[in-house]
Scaffold this active site. Structure first.
Site, PDB file in Angstrom:
ATOM      1  N   LYS A   1       0.832  -1.204   0.000  1.00 11.01           N
ATOM      2  CA  LYS A   1       0.000   0.000   0.000  1.00 11.01           C
ATOM      3  C   LYS A   1       0.875   1.266   0.000  1.00 11.01           C
ATOM      4  CE  LYS A   1      -3.945  -2.191   2.351  1.00 11.01           C
ATOM      5  NZ  LYS A   1      -4.956  -2.060   3.439  1.00 11.01           N
TER       6      LYS A   1
ATOM      7  N   TYR B   1     -12.364  -2.387  -3.589  1.00  7.88           N
ATOM      8  CA  TYR B   1     -12.949  -2.458  -2.241  1.00  7.88           C
ATOM      9  C   TYR B   1     -14.483  -2.424  -2.269  1.00  7.88           C
ATOM     10  CZ  TYR B   1      -8.364  -1.988   0.011  1.00  7.88           C
ATOM     11  OH  TYR B   1      -7.081  -2.200   0.460  1.00  7.88           O
TER      12      TYR B   1
ATOM     13  N   ARG C   1      -1.673 -14.315   3.893  1.00  7.61           N
ATOM     14  CA  ARG C   1      -2.389 -13.688   5.014  1.00  7.61           C
ATOM     15  C   ARG C   1      -1.617 -13.896   6.327  1.00  7.61           C
ATOM     16  NH1 ARG C   1      -6.862 -10.279   3.948  1.00  7.61           N
ATOM     17  NH2 ARG C   1      -7.534 -10.780   6.050  1.00  7.61           N
TER      18      ARG C   1
ATOM     19  N   THR D   1      -5.638  -7.692  10.382  1.00  3.30           N
ATOM     20  CA  THR D   1      -5.962  -6.395   9.781  1.00  3.30           C
ATOM     21  C   THR D   1      -5.485  -5.222  10.629  1.00  3.30           C
ATOM     22  OG1 THR D   1      -7.913  -7.393   8.753  1.00  3.30           O
ATOM     23  CG2 THR D   1      -7.868  -4.988   8.900  1.00  3.30           C
TER      24      THR D   1
ATOM     25  N   ASN E   1      -2.106  -0.033   6.995  1.00  2.00           N
ATOM     26  CA  ASN E   1      -1.558  -1.311   7.467  1.00  2.00           C
ATOM     27  C   ASN E   1      -0.652  -1.982   6.447  1.00  2.00           C
ATOM     28  OD1 ASN E   1      -3.534  -2.122   5.736  1.00  2.00           O
ATOM     29  ND2 ASN E   1      -4.761  -3.218   7.242  1.00  2.00           N
TER      30      ASN E   1
ATOM     31  N   HIS F   1      -1.810  -5.339   1.381  1.00  2.00           N
ATOM     32  CA  HIS F   1      -3.100  -5.997   1.112  1.00  2.00           C
ATOM     33  C   HIS F   1      -2.845  -7.407   0.627  1.00  2.00           C
ATOM     34  CE1 HIS F   1      -7.093  -6.822  -0.567  1.00  2.00           C
ATOM     35  NE2 HIS F   1      -6.428  -7.365  -1.569  1.00  2.00           N
TER      36      HIS F   1
ATOM     37  N   GLU G   1      -9.399 -10.054  -7.898  1.00  2.00           N
ATOM     38  CA  GLU G   1      -8.466  -8.941  -7.713  1.00  2.00           C
ATOM     39  C   GLU G   1      -7.325  -9.003  -8.730  1.00  2.00           C
ATOM     40  OE1 GLU G   1      -7.526  -9.276  -3.542  1.00  2.00           O
ATOM     41  OE2 GLU G   1      -9.530  -8.624  -2.950  1.00  2.00           O
TER      42      GLU G   1
END
Ligand code: IDP
Ligand code: MG
Length: 136
Positions: A11, A51, A87, A93, A114, A117, A128
């Site tokens: 990000k 999103y 993940r 998150t 954060n 993604h 995505e």
């Protein structure tokens, strides 16, 4: 167990803080394969499509403003259970709750920013990846 592909994105905060190499290194060290990568600045249209599931959330405006605020690095990674492995490497998150040793746990501070993604299922990974890599 299956070979999967997943979408991972550094990000704007991660790019600005110089964490692209660190993040790629963690995924490579874990044994995942980098298949595609591009740097771009997300516009509102792509942010809304990425999103879409969060459009009714109270933080949606803040989320779009942040994700369009500077360049990101979009990547496709593959390997055994790649969606879940990514993940796990990222951490939860909210960085305040992410354990040390995870990307968000080691480098994150607030939930809006954060750092990274990652897709949350093989189905969302395919959706995505299609948004960011038209050559797939
Ligand atoms: P994820 O990125 O771990 O999959 P999601 O629930 O899909 O988390 O939320 C997408 C993104 O929206 C998060 O990464 C975070 O940047 C932001 N976000 C999620 N929950 C909140 C919140 O309660 N306040 C502000 N931003 C949030
Ligand atoms: Mg998510």
């Amino acid at each position: 167990m299956a070979i999967e592909s997943t979408f991972v994105m550094v990000k704007p905060d991660g790019v600005q803080r110089g964490l692209v190499g660190e993040i790629i290194s963690r995924f490579e060290s874990k044994g995942l394969t980098l298949d595609r990568m591009r740097m771009l600045t997300i516009d509102d249209d792509l942010a809304f499509r990425h999103y879409a599931e969060h459009v009714d959330k109270p933080f949606f405006g803040e989320l779009v403003a942040f994700i369009t605020s500077g360049p990101v690095v979009a990547m496709e990674w593959s390997g055994e259970s790649a969606v879940g492995v990514a993940r796990t490497l990222m951490g939860t998150t909210n960085p305040a709750e992410a354990p040390p040793g995870t990307i968000r746990g080691d480098f994150g501070s607030i939930i809006t920013q954060n750092i990274v993604h990652g897709s949350d299922s093989p189905t969302s990974a395919e959706r995505e990846l299609g948004l960011y890599f038209q050559d797939r």
